[in-house]
Design a protein around this motif. Structure first.
Motif, short mmCIF file in Angstrom:
data_model
loop_
_atom_site.label_atom_id
_atom_site.label_comp_id
_atom_site.label_asym_id
_atom_site.label_seq_id
_atom_site.Cartn_x
_atom_site.Cartn_y
_atom_site.Cartn_z
N PHE A 122 -6.96 76.89 6.58
CA PHE A 122 -6.79 76.17 7.84
C PHE A 122 -8.13 75.61 8.34
O PHE A 122 -8.20 74.47 8.80
CB PHE A 122 -6.19 77.08 8.92
N THR A 123 -9.18 76.42 8.25
CA THR A 123 -10.47 75.99 8.78
C THR A 123 -11.06 74.84 7.96
O THR A 123 -11.61 73.89 8.53
CB THR A 123 -11.45 77.17 8.81
N LEU A 124 -10.94 74.89 6.65
CA LEU A 124 -11.41 73.76 5.83
C LEU A 124 -10.61 72.50 6.12
O LEU A 124 -11.16 71.39 6.13
CB LEU A 124 -11.32 74.12 4.35
N SER A 125 -9.32 72.65 6.34
CA SER A 125 -8.49 71.48 6.67
C SER A 125 -8.95 70.84 7.97
O SER A 125 -9.13 69.62 8.05
CB SER A 125 -7.02 71.90 6.78
N TRP A 126 -9.14 71.67 9.00
CA TRP A 126 -9.60 71.13 10.28
C TRP A 126 -11.01 70.55 10.17
O TRP A 126 -11.31 69.50 10.77
CB TRP A 126 -9.59 72.22 11.34
N ALA A 127 -11.88 71.20 9.41
CA ALA A 127 -13.26 70.71 9.29
C ALA A 127 -13.31 69.33 8.64
O ALA A 127 -14.04 68.44 9.10
CB ALA A 127 -14.10 71.70 8.49
N THR A 128 -12.55 69.13 7.57
CA THR A 128 -12.54 67.80 6.92
C THR A 128 -11.94 66.75 7.86
O THR A 128 -12.41 65.60 7.90
CB THR A 128 -11.75 67.84 5.61
N TYR A 129 -10.93 67.13 8.61
CA TYR A 129 -10.32 66.21 9.57
C TYR A 129 -11.34 65.80 10.64
O TYR A 129 -11.48 64.60 10.96
CB TYR A 129 -9.11 66.90 10.21
N LEU A 130 -12.06 66.77 11.19
CA LEU A 130 -13.04 66.48 12.23
C LEU A 130 -14.22 65.67 11.69
O LEU A 130 -14.71 64.75 12.36
CB LEU A 130 -13.53 67.79 12.84
N LEU A 131 -14.69 65.99 10.49
CA LEU A 131 -15.81 65.24 9.92
C LEU A 131 -15.41 63.81 9.59
O LEU A 131 -16.22 62.89 9.73
CB LEU A 131 -16.31 65.96 8.66
N ALA A 132 -14.17 63.61 9.16
CA ALA A 132 -13.69 62.25 8.90
C ALA A 132 -13.63 61.43 10.18
O ALA A 132 -13.93 60.23 10.19
CB ALA A 132 -12.31 62.30 8.23
N LYS A 133 -13.25 62.09 11.30
CA LYS A 133 -13.15 61.40 12.58
C LYS A 133 -14.50 61.21 13.25
O LYS A 133 -14.62 60.40 14.17
CB LYS A 133 -12.23 62.19 13.52
N HIS A 134 -15.52 61.93 12.80
CA HIS A 134 -16.85 61.83 13.41
C HIS A 134 -17.90 61.58 12.32
O HIS A 134 -18.68 62.48 11.96
CB HIS A 134 -17.18 63.12 14.17
N PRO A 135 -17.94 60.36 11.77
CA PRO A 135 -18.86 60.06 10.67
C PRO A 135 -20.33 60.25 11.03
O PRO A 135 -21.15 60.55 10.16
CB PRO A 135 -18.55 58.59 10.33
N GLU A 136 -20.68 60.08 12.31
CA GLU A 136 -22.07 60.26 12.71
C GLU A 136 -22.49 61.72 12.57
O GLU A 136 -23.63 62.01 12.17
CB GLU A 136 -22.29 59.75 14.14
N VAL A 137 -21.60 62.64 12.88
CA VAL A 137 -21.87 64.06 12.69
C VAL A 137 -21.97 64.38 11.20
O VAL A 137 -22.88 65.08 10.75
CB VAL A 137 -20.78 64.94 13.35
#
Length: 462
Positions: free
Chosen positions: A277-292
């Protein structure tokens, strides 16, 4: 899923929907009434019965060390005075929502959604905190002749298992020996991503990464199970075996083989959900925040390199990758709350909570409080970075692995798996939004999981 787990997740989810809810109680499993934040509710007191009596006489109660000075209260209230379900709602539950068919779900639960109140409860714990009423679990295991694992054990049995397991799994250096095994699984994961990309028209999108990461996590469990059998075979043949936790447990014989299997099964099954679950959310968040994502990648490239396979000791060089994990778990904790049964009388928020009361500590709610985290709804990993060696960023508003002696014993293993996976994913790919990416909301089914498929692009790093 245990009844209390369902109660806890429902209460914490609903608490999040009400920004004014901090302290409330539930009699029927599916509902509660809210109490607006008390004046001075950041103040926390913990007293025994005699102290409660003294407070009712107008004497100044003692304050929890490190928290705000308590304001004087004229009288400590009982739980009967706490706002609760009204008659109309009871009728609605029983007649409209088939309450009579769920009569077994009636239970008194005090839910707490205030950071300092949660801190008080956890800091008041004794040597063997009780998470919830696990009698039904124990009865089933006894009936089947099965051993109890650390997650479901209570009391002296839990203490014994904890004292054995903690010797080889609670410190980062203890789990560092698993780096090579984890990296073997990550290598397979990256190969699988390359294969899955070819199935889409753009040659980059991977649909339902939830399923991909679940299989990655499960492979780790199978690896451990095979390792357990191999170690036992070597010991049976009289060979000297060196290794980590599994070797230690088998050699020391402090736990029976049945207890070892029970503990490994419980910890690894819990770890599968935490990691996937955490890896799924992390990839989702990183995709939505390319600057991060770019800042994290630059840190990896400068401090580790673009091609070096990381091991546990390398993670310390990468504070941003650790911050990404903490921020992901703040926004999407796998377990949205923790349960406790009070082992002595407590005064919390002006109410006397008797010994033996079931509590639901809703850290999913406190994670989104602006009082605890500025811009709480935003993905901001930098909030977890220390400015200097004296700076502390610990916060009881977000405790996804719990706190104290009853915190998650598999935390270090889960963190190692997630850190190493994220580092290598970013070394190999730029994670981007795909045409098939849709907004994903969290859902609670015991655990907090993605409510729909997470679809992202894995573009080759140039």
């Amino acid at each position: 899923m245990s009844f209390f787990t369902r109660v806890l997740t429902m209460e914490c989810k609903r608490a999040l929907e009400s920004e004014r809810t901090y302290f409330y109680h539930a009699v029927f499993a599916s509902r509660f009434h809210q109490l607006p934040k008390l004046a001075g509710s950041q103040t926390l007191e913990m007293q025994n019965d005699s102290a409660a009596a003294a407070a009712n006489k107008g004497e100044e109660p003692g304050a929890e060390p490190g928290l705000r000075t308590p304001r004087r209260r004229s009288r400590v209230k009982s739980l009967h005075e706490m706002p609760g379900p009204n008659t109309l709602y009871n009728l609605y539950e029983f007649f409209w929502k088939d309450g009579f068919g769920r009569i077994h779900e009636i239970q008194f639960v005090v839910s707490i959604a205030d950071r300092d109140m949660v801190a008080q409860v956890l800091r008041a714990e004794g040597r063997a905190p009780q998470r919830a009423n696990m009698e039904s679990w124990q009865e089933y295991r006894d009936l089947r002749g099965r051993a109890t694992g650390l997650i479901s054990a209570e009391g002296e049995q839990w203490l014994k298992m904890r004292s054995v397991l903690r010797q080889k799994i609670l410190k980062p250096k203890d789990v560092a020996i698993y780096s090579d095994g984890v990296n073997e699984v990550i290598a397979d994961l990256i190969k699988r991503i390359h294969t899955l990309r070819t199935q889409e028209d753009d040659g980059e999108t991977v649909t339902n990464v939830n399923n991909l990461f679940f299989k990655y996590s499960m492979e780790g469990q199978i690896h451990v199970d095979n390792r357990l059998k191999a170690i036992q075979s070597q010991l049976d043949q009289g060979e000297v075996v060196n290794g980590g936790l599994l070797t230690y447990l088998l050699v020391s014989k402090e736990l029976t083989l049945e207890e070892i299997y029970a503990n490994m099964t419980e910890m690894l099954l819990a770890g599968v959900d935490t990691t996937s679950f955490t890896l799924s959310w992390a990839t989702y968040l990183l995709a939505k925040h390319p600057e991060v994502q770019q800042r994290v990648y630059e840190e990896i490239a400068s401090k580790l390199g673009k091609e070096k396979v990381p091991v546990a000791r390398d993670v310390r060089k990468l504070p941003l990758i650790r911050a990404v994990l903490k921020e992901t778990l703040r926004l999407y904790p796998v377990l949205p709350g923790n349960g406790r049964v009070t082992q002595k009388d407590l005064i919390v928020g002006g109410y006397l909570i008797p010994k033996g009361t079931q509590l639901a500590l809703c850290h999913y709610t406190t994670s989104y409080s602006e009082e605890n985290f500025s811009m709480a709804n935003e993905f901001r990993p930098e909030r977890w970075l220390r400015k200097d060696n004296l700076d502390r960023v610990d916060n009881f508003g977000s405790i996804p692995f719990g706190y104290g002696i009853r915190s998650c014993i598999g935390r270090r293993v889960a963190e190692l798996e997630i850190h190493l996976a994220l580092i290598q994913l970013l070394q190999n790919f730029e994670i981007k939004i795909s045409p098939k990416t849709v907004p994903v909301r969290a859902k609670t089914h015991g655990l907090l999981a993605p409510g729909s498929s997470i679809n992202v692009r894995f573009s080759d790093r140039k």
